[in-house]
Every structure is written in C-alpha cells, then in structure tokens.
Design an enzyme around this catalytic site. Structure first.
Site, PDB file in Angstrom:
ATOM      1  N   GLU A 312       8.882 -28.068  61.277  1.00 46.05           N
ATOM      2  CA  GLU A 312       9.403 -29.309  60.686  1.00 46.05           C
ATOM      3  C   GLU A 312       9.916 -30.265  61.767  1.00 46.05           C
ATOM      4  OE1 GLU A 312      12.181 -27.863  57.688  1.00 46.05           O
ATOM      5  OE2 GLU A 312      10.535 -27.558  56.274  1.00 46.05           O
ATOM      6  N   ASP A 391       9.835 -20.900  50.562  1.00 46.77           N
ATOM      7  CA  ASP A 391      11.093 -21.537  50.952  1.00 46.77           C
ATOM      8  C   ASP A 391      12.170 -21.413  49.880  1.00 46.77           C
ATOM      9  OD1 ASP A 391      12.919 -22.950  52.355  1.00 46.77           O
ATOM     10  OD2 ASP A 391      11.963 -24.898  52.195  1.00 46.77           O
ATOM     11  N   GLU A 419      20.101 -24.907  47.468  1.00 46.81           N
ATOM     12  CA  GLU A 419      19.151 -26.015  47.591  1.00 46.81           C
ATOM     13  C   GLU A 419      18.188 -26.089  46.403  1.00 46.81           C
ATOM     14  OE1 GLU A 419      16.848 -25.972  51.202  1.00 46.81           O
ATOM     15  OE2 GLU A 419      15.691 -27.744  50.627  1.00 46.81           O
TER      16      GLU A 419
HETATM   17  C1  GCV Z   1      17.263 -26.890  57.965  1.00 48.27           C
HETATM   18  C2  GCV Z   1      13.791 -26.316  54.046  1.00 48.27           C
HETATM   19  C3  GCV Z   1      14.934 -27.273  53.867  1.00 48.27           C
HETATM   20  C4  GCV Z   1      15.318 -27.921  55.176  1.00 48.27           C
HETATM   21  C5  GCV Z   1      15.663 -26.807  56.181  1.00 48.27           C
HETATM   22  C6  GCV Z   1      14.448 -25.890  56.310  1.00 48.27           C
HETATM   23  C7  GCV Z   1      14.707 -24.716  57.233  1.00 48.27           C
HETATM   24  O1  GCV Z   1      12.630 -26.999  54.385  1.00 48.27           O
HETATM   25  O2  GCV Z   1      14.588 -28.238  52.905  1.00 48.27           O
HETATM   26  O3  GCV Z   1      16.427 -28.759  54.955  1.00 48.27           O
HETATM   27  O4  GCV Z   1      16.038 -27.330  57.421  1.00 48.27           O
HETATM   28  O5  GCV Z   1      14.111 -25.379  55.050  1.00 48.27           O
HETATM   29  O6  GCV Z   1      14.927 -23.637  56.713  1.00 48.27           O
HETATM   30  O7  GCV Z   1      14.685 -24.865  58.440  1.00 48.27           O
END
Ligand code: GCV
Length: 702
Positions: A312, A391, A419
């Site tokens: 990411e 995720d 989340e």
């Molecule tokens: C910290 C998901 C979340 C992101 C997070 C990522 C991760 O994509 O939406 O906010 O980033 O996981 O675990 O690194």
C-alpha cells in the site's frame, strides 16, 4: 490516577486482595509494582501489605516484615498461620530468588521451574500462595488473583499458569502528526492517540501508566507505538525523537510491557542521507547497525522493529530488486546483538490491480510472496501474518501462509480496532471469532492449531484504544481488548467465559443496582454479537461490501470496479469468487489437505465461507437447506431483529449501572440499529434486483 474509565481495574475489583493481610516477597521493578498495587488495594479495602526479600528499605508508612495481626476491617477473621516474622497473613506473593522464601511459601514450593512469565497458585497452611521465578510472573499472578475475586481465598487445587504465546502485542496505528485523511489514529475509533497529538508527544504519564496497568492485567506484554504506515514525522522517531519513545518505554516498563517501533524501510535514505536503502548494500547495513545501537543505548529493553514493506505504498526491498527475506534479515541483523526482533508483515499484495484482470487474486498474494522464502529468515525475524488472506473481514478463512512456513517464526495478526466490524459504533464482541481462528487446525482434526503455529512468534493485534474517556469509544469494545490479551495468554479459553470475567471485573457486583441483571444483559447483548454483525453485513464470507475509504456502512458495489482486488462478482445469475483450482484462481491449492479439498468442493465448503471460495447461482442450496438468496434475505432480517433486541435489553440497565456508560452504549446501539437497517435494505434490495427472486416469506424489500 488518570480520570479515564477504570475499565477492568476499578478499585472494587481488588476487594478480596485488598482486604487481606498480604506479604509480598522479592525485589525488582515489577515486584515494586506488585507491592504498590497491593498497598493501594489494602488502603482502599482495609487489608495490610508487608514486604520481605526486597533488600530495600520499606517505603515510609508501610511495614516491612511486620504488621498487626488483625488488620482493620478483618476483626473476627479466622486465625491465619504465621508469616516469616510471626505475623498473620492470608496471602503470599513470592518470587523465588537469592533470599529464602517465607516459610509457608517455601513449603508450597515444589521446585519445578515456572518459566519467565509463569506462576504457581496454591493453598498452603491455610493461606493462598503465588510463587513465580520472575517479577513478571508475580505481576501476572497478582492480576490472576484479582480476576478470581473471592475465589482467591478458596483455591482448591495447585495450578501452574504460563502463557501459551510468548509475545502478546498490540500495534498502535497511531500517527505522530495528524494525517490529512487518516487522522491521528489510522482506523482509530476512540478519539486521538494516547501517545501523540499534532506532531508532538503527549507525555501523559498517568494515562500511559494506567494503560500499561490494564495491559498487564489481561496479559499483554508488548506495544508498537506508531502506525505501520510510517510517514515523514513518524520516521524520525528512530533517530532524533528517540527520547519520546524512551519516555513511553519508561512508563510502561513497571507493568512488563516492552516497546517496539514501526520503521520505514527507506530510513537510510530518508534519515541517513544515503543514496539507497538496498538491503544488500554495505553502507545500508552499517547504517541500520548504528541506528539500532543508538536505540538500545536509549532503551535497553527495546523490543524491536515492526515493518510494513512493499505494501500500500510503503517502500520495501522490491524497490531494489531484492526479496523480503533480504529485507527482513537486514533489520534482524542489526537487532540481533541486542536481543531484539523484527516483526515483518506478510500483508503484501498488488493494490493497483485492474478490476478487469481475473487472473490476479489478492487472497493468493501473501502466500505467493512468502511461502517460497520459508527457511531463509533469520531466527529473530517474526513474520506477522493477518489471520485471513484478505483483510480483517468479519468472516474469512484462515490464511494459508500459516501452514506453509514451518521453518519461519510466525505471529498471527488480529484486528481489535473494529475497522470492518462496526467501528466501535456497533457492539461486536470478537472473542468468539478469534477463538475460532486460534483453534483452527490447518491439517485437519489431528494436526496443530493456529495458536500452536504462533507459539514461537506470538499473537499481535491492532489496538482499539484512544484518548476517549472510555479508552475504546464504545464502552463495550473494552471487552475486545481484554479478550485479546486473555486469548493470547491462553488460546484455549472459552471466549464467553472470558467475557464473563470481563463483566465481573468491569461491573463489580457491589457497584451496580442489580448484578444478576447486569451480567445477564451484557451476555445477551454481546455473546452472539459478532454473528449478528455477520448476519446483517456482507453474506457468506464474500466480504468488502463496505463504503470505500472509511469502510463504514454498506456499499455493495463500492469496491467492485476499483484497483483494490476485493470483488464479489455478483451478476444476474449468481455471486461469489471462484477461487478453486478447477475453474478459478487456484487459491484453494494453497491449503494442505483436508482443507484444500474441502474448500475446493462447493458441496463440502462450509456455508459461511461459500462465497469466499465459489461463484454460485442464487438458487444454490446451502447445507442449511435454504438457497443462497433466501439465506441472504433471512439473515439480514434476523440480524436487524437481533439488534433491536440488543437495544431493548440494554434499556433495562437504565438506572442500574453508571449512567455515563449506560448513555454512551445506548446512543451507540441507536446508531447500530440505524446502520443495520441500512445494511439489510441495501443488501436485500441489491440481490433482489440482481436475481429477481422474491423473498419466500414476502417481507418488504425495496
Ligand atoms: C495501516 C487495511 C487498512 C489500512 C491499514 C492496512 C494494513 O488496508 O484499511 O488502513 O494500514 O490494512 O494493515 O497495513
């Protein structure tokens, strides 16, 4: 004390321990903590605290080795056997060590080693004895007594306790500087950070100390203090803001919690001015060694680094044509001389996928990247694997990476912050979900469990804590934090029993108007709340029907034509992702038997994961006997009805518990119901319009 809510450590939780004549034996920082706790509890509840074996003078006003035989509030208590100085005691907490144990503890001692954090609980000569080999063990023993309440004086059998997992860690996704999109805490639903605000360290000693205390009381022993997405300000923690990290370490140390730091793989370039961060470059290696030596000069018991690389947008070894073993081993090499570890995350996938490309499957990514590297990681690399392949959805299969890396130390990563499970606006007790994950056996009924596989690395979770007065925004989300610690200590615990412990501690009977009603209501609201959440959101394991970006509330096609690799492929005939070897992405082949066969087969695949593994027609009949589309309608109506019921139940606690807790939860249940109705109506309407199949029970679909 901090004015934050006491969570599972209100003064009343110490009624039994604090009402006793307690002898604490041993020396060292954590024994000081135990003694301080006991002194404070005794001051509140009328007991008496004494200390021996510490080789230090007693703090003023506290007896060392002597005390009245009948403490205040205990007149008429049965006579107790003698302690070392001939004084009556009810409870001994002792560390084995250089100095001789008090006589009753010595008699209870069987000499068997107890491990670094373990303790023995027994009853000898009419008194309760906790024995440990280390101060940390004693601290955990004390909090165990607190959990037992009155049972602490009614110990019937000798029992040794030790954590199943060595490292029980929380990762804070806290930003030092407020991020323009993600805010102060990425995916945080409990206000700001307890460590950082607008670029500076808060240094709120009381709050951080209270936090350490809560963590120790549920068994957590490590914390990463900043987000795995390391931005410019956070990167500097490693070099010129080390004092801020050392400060947190100092405050958490008395509760046995070690500090870890998220670092950016590009640090040698960003902070060191080197032209490269190539893991095989000699200057890069030297840079990490000297940076790490400086960290240990500031924080001798520093835990290590946490790294999100090539994920990411975060930099990583791929940028230099290297693999993740090269990357992780570089940092591990720098940490090894100091006894530190690197937690290297396996969350690596293509986040700029073309949605038209059906050959790329995000679920496959971690295994494809990491399984070939098994055996190449240094001993102090811990590969940190999200529990599911995508995720943190409310339902996913267990990640196949966990069964594919026998020569690598593995940690399992859970998400306590909600989340994808209601963002601490919905009551959703996740203990049962984590328990299923930890008990899962990748090789079938006779094989090892996920918890066994994590024994060498640990259990990690993304924290749900913020500067909110209740710590977690939703007061009932405290139960998730507590359950995480307890399941990390003992993954075999029954999650409903853990919830019961949490209820007993957080709502001590003496502090509520109707203890039985409180207990019954909290169980009614929380026991099944994860499954309720699952019912009214994305069906049958397909996941990700959330609103893109913030991830709250329904948006069935929100991610369908995006680059994120999270699709459901619903059309007029059916829904789900074909991940079979026969006709799909081949993901099922990443599992060992029997699961590779079970998941491959539409007939054998468990209902709750059907759409994760298969694309099926709406008329496909589930094991439950109903069709997929009817199941979608039924569960969505049922899920909302259950939230209505939760809300009704909660209202019975008005006037019975602390009104601030009552109101906060009541308000959130209103929002949970509003949101659940929205989920129900959008999901049902979507599938009705796609399939044209009416609800067999004729309920209203829009
Ligand atoms: C910290 C998901 C979340 C992101 C997070 C990522 C991760 O994509 O939406 O906010 O980033 O996981 O675990 O690194």
């Amino acid at each position: 004390m901090s004015d934050a809510h006491p969570a599972w450590l209100p003064p009343a939780a110490f009624t039994t321990v604090g009402g006793c004549r307690v002898l604490v034996h041993g020396g060292g920082l954590l024994v000081d903590t135990v003694f301080d706790e006991v002194v404070r509890a005794c001051a509140t509840h009328g007991g008496q605290a004494r200390r021996t074996g510490d080789r230090h003078p007693a703090p003023s006003g506290v007896a060392s080795g002597v005390g009245p035989s009948t403490p205040p509030g205990r007149a008429g208590a049965p006579p107790s056997p003698s302690g070392p100085a001939g004084d009556a005691v009810d409870l001994i907490l002792a560390v084995r060590g250089a100095e001789p144990l008090p006589a009753p503890a010595a008699r209870a001692d069987d000499g068997e080693p107890l491990d670094d954090e373990g303790f023995l609980l027994t009853r000898a000569d009419g008194l309760t004895v906790v024995l440990a080999d280390t101060p940390a063990g004693l601290l955990y023993g004390l909090f165990h007594l607190v959990r037992l309440g009155a049972g602490a004086l009614d110990v019937r059998a000798t029992r040794r306790h030790r954590p199943a997992l060595r490292r029980r860690m929380l990762d804070h996704w806290d930003n030092v500087a407020r991020h323009p999109v993600m805010g102060q805490v990425e995916r945080g639903y409990a206000g700001g950070s307890i460590f950082w605000r607008d670029g500076v360290a808060l240094r709120d000693r009381e709050r951080v100390r209270a936090y350490g205390r809560l963590l120790a009381a549920c068994g957590i022993n490590a914390v990463a203090v900043n987000n795995v997405n390391v931005h410019a300000t956070e990167a500097r923690l490693l070099i010129d803001r080390l004092d801020d990290v050392a400060w947190i370490a100092d405050v958490l140390r008395p509760y046995g919690v070690r500090v870890h730091l998220s670092v950016t793989f590009a640090a040698p370039v960003l902070l060191g001015g080197l032209p490269t961060a190539d893991p095989l470059d000699e200057a890069v290696r030297r840079w990490w060694e000297s940076a790490t030596a400086r960290v240990y000069a500031h924080i001798p018991d520093f835990g290590g680094y946490l790294v999100k690389a090539d994920s990411e947008g975060q930099p990583g070894p791929f940028g230099y044509g290297r693999d993740h073993a090269d990357g992780a081993n570089l940092l591990a090499g720098a940490l090894a001389p100091h006894g530190g570890v690197v937690h290297w995350r396996a969350f690596v996938y293509q986040h700029q996928q073309d949605w038209r490309d059906r050959s790329t499957d995000r679920a496959r990514a971690a295994y494809d990247h990491f399984a070939p590297l098994d055996g190449r990681f240094r001993d102090n690399v811990i590969l940190q694997v999200k529990h599911g392949p995508i995720d943190f959805q409310p339902r996913e299969p267990v990640s196949p990476v966990l069964a594919a890396m026998p020569a690598t130390r593995l940690a399992v990563e859970l998400q306590v912050t909600q989340e994808y499970t209601g963002q601490q606006r919905h009551a959703c007790y996740l203990g049962p979900w984590w328990s299923e994950v930890l008990r899962f056996r990748p090789w079938g009924p006779d094989g090892r469990t996920v918890a066994d596989l994590a024994a060498g690395g640990g259990l990690v979770a993304v924290s749900n804590v913020g500067d909110d007065p209740f710590w977690t925004g939703h007061p009932l989300a405290q139960a998730n934090l507590y359950a995480f610690g307890r399941l990390a200590w003992d993954p075999g615990l029954d999650p409903v029993a853990v919830l019961d412990e949490w209820i007993g501690l957080t709502f001590p009977p003496a502090t509520t108007g109707d203890p039985a009603l409180v207990r019954e209501t909290l169980h009614a609201v929380l026991d099944d709340s994860w499954r309720t959440y699952e019912r009214y959101t994305a069906p049958l394991g397909v996941g990700f029907m959330v609103r893109p970006g913030h991830h709250y509330g329904p948006d069935v096609d929100g991610y369908e034509y995006t680059p994120w690799g999270t699709y459901h492929f619903a059309d007029r005939d059916g829904v789900g992702v074909d991940r079979t070897r026969a006709t799909g992405t081949g993901f099922t082949g990443q599992y060992p038997p029997p699961w590779s066969q079970v998941y491959e087969s539409r007939e054998r695949c468990p209902d709750e994961l059907l759409l994760f593994f298969h694309h099926v027609p709406y008329g496909h009949v589930l094991h439950s006997g109903v069709t997929v589309v009817q199941h979608i309608y039924d569960t969505h109506f049922a899920g909302v009805a259950q939230v209505e019921q939760m809300r009704r139940r909660w209202r019975r606690l008005s006037g019975v518990i602390d009104p601030t807790v009552y109101e906060r939860v009541a308000e959130r249940l209103d929002e949970q119901l509003r949101c659940a109705v929205e989920w129900r109506d959008q999901i049902n309407t979507y599938f009705f319009r796609k399939s044209g199949v009416p609800d067999a029970r004729g309920r209203r679909i829009h």
